[in-house]
Enzyme design. Structure first.
Site, PDB file in Angstrom:
ATOM      1  N   ALA A 225     -39.382  64.285  17.843  1.00  0.00           N
ATOM      2  CA  ALA A 225     -38.392  63.322  18.309  1.00  0.00           C
ATOM      3  C   ALA A 225     -37.198  64.055  18.903  1.00  0.00           C
ATOM      4  O   ALA A 225     -36.977  65.241  18.632  1.00  0.00           O
ATOM      5  CB  ALA A 225     -37.935  62.422  17.160  1.00  0.00           C
ATOM      6  N   ASP A 226     -36.449  63.329  19.715  1.00  0.00           N
ATOM      7  CA  ASP A 226     -35.206  63.859  20.272  1.00  0.00           C
ATOM      8  C   ASP A 226     -34.226  62.696  20.373  1.00  0.00           C
ATOM      9  O   ASP A 226     -34.603  61.606  20.808  1.00  0.00           O
ATOM     10  CB  ASP A 226     -35.442  64.475  21.657  1.00  0.00           C
ATOM     11  CG  ASP A 226     -34.247  65.286  22.110  1.00  0.00           C
ATOM     12  OD1 ASP A 226     -34.062  66.403  21.585  1.00  0.00           O
ATOM     13  OD2 ASP A 226     -33.479  64.795  22.948  1.00  0.00           O
ATOM     14  N   THR A 227     -32.983  62.920  19.952  1.00  0.00           N
ATOM     15  CA  THR A 227     -31.990  61.847  19.881  1.00  0.00           C
ATOM     16  C   THR A 227     -30.730  62.200  20.649  1.00  0.00           C
ATOM     17  O   THR A 227     -30.253  63.337  20.565  1.00  0.00           O
ATOM     18  CB  THR A 227     -31.611  61.571  18.402  1.00  0.00           C
ATOM     19  OG1 THR A 227     -32.800  61.251  17.676  1.00  0.00           O
ATOM     20  CG2 THR A 227     -30.622  60.423  18.277  1.00  0.00           C
TER      21      THR A 227
ATOM     22  N   GLY B 240     -36.258  59.496  21.536  1.00  0.00           N
ATOM     23  CA  GLY B 240     -37.600  59.627  22.076  1.00  0.00           C
ATOM     24  C   GLY B 240     -38.515  60.121  20.971  1.00  0.00           C
ATOM     25  O   GLY B 240     -38.131  61.004  20.199  1.00  0.00           O
TER      26      GLY B 240
END
Length: 196
Positions: free
Chosen positions: A68-70, A105
């Protein structure tokens, strides 16, 4: 035996999978360049980075890889991790008394199958006094968090309203993750911890 591999060194993401869901997780942080591309939309960026992370991790065909990427967005500006107290202070001032968006994401991979998506949550902070901001910055908590705050920590007291997924704001939207895992033929329940 299949494994659930978390392609992230984030303790918050690990806690969501291990402590909240009770899953057996192997942590294998992905080493990828997280620089944004010129003109890239934030939603496209977080999804691209999540996909790159799952692809960067060594895994067996039967392993489910999760990444994930935030990012935090206010006034169209992406706020990443501040890194310094001064930048954290400026970010918190920008968020004070306002609504902002958190985009996470998420990507999964099981053998040759992959799936990804983006989760959007709206968060409104109450108005923060300069002394509250300074007190929070002095705790050190904001320095390694997107947007300079961790909703699961002290900054939870700043939140006036949340529309969407709290786990997305923490860094891994669990509902979307479960759906993505199913779409590649996996179930998160297959990775439950057994015994102690």
């Amino acid at each position: 035996m299949s494994r659930l591999i978390l392609a992230s060194g984030s303790p918050r993401r690990r806690e969501l999978l291990v402590d909240r869901l009770g899953l057996d997780v192997v942590v294998s942080p992905a080493d990828v360049d997280e620089s944004p591309r010129h003109g890239e939309a934030p939603a496209a960026m977080v999804q691209r980075l999540a996909r790159r992370k799952v692809s960067a991790v060594e895994a067996e065909m039967e392993d489910l890889v999760v990444a994930a990427d935030t990012v935090v967005i206010v006034d169209g500006e992406v706020l990443g991790k501040p890194g310094t107290p001064d930048k954290a202070r400026l970010m918190l001032q920008a968020l004070s008394g306002r609504e902002h968006s958190v985009l996470t994401g998420v990507a999964v991979k099981l053998g040759p199958k992959g799936a990804s998506g983006v989760d959007r949550t709206k968060v409104r902070f109450r108005r923060l006094s300069p002394s509250e901001i300074q007190w929070y910055v002095d705790t050190g908590e904001p320095l390694d968090k997107a947007g300079a705050y961790g909703i699961q920590g002290i900054a939870g007291i700043f939140v006036e309203h949340l529309e969407g997924s709290e786990t997305s704001v923490i860094g891994l939207p669990l509902g979307r993750l479960a759906v993505l895992a199913q779409s590649v033929g996996a179930s998160l329940t297959d990775y439950r911890r057994t015994g102690t």
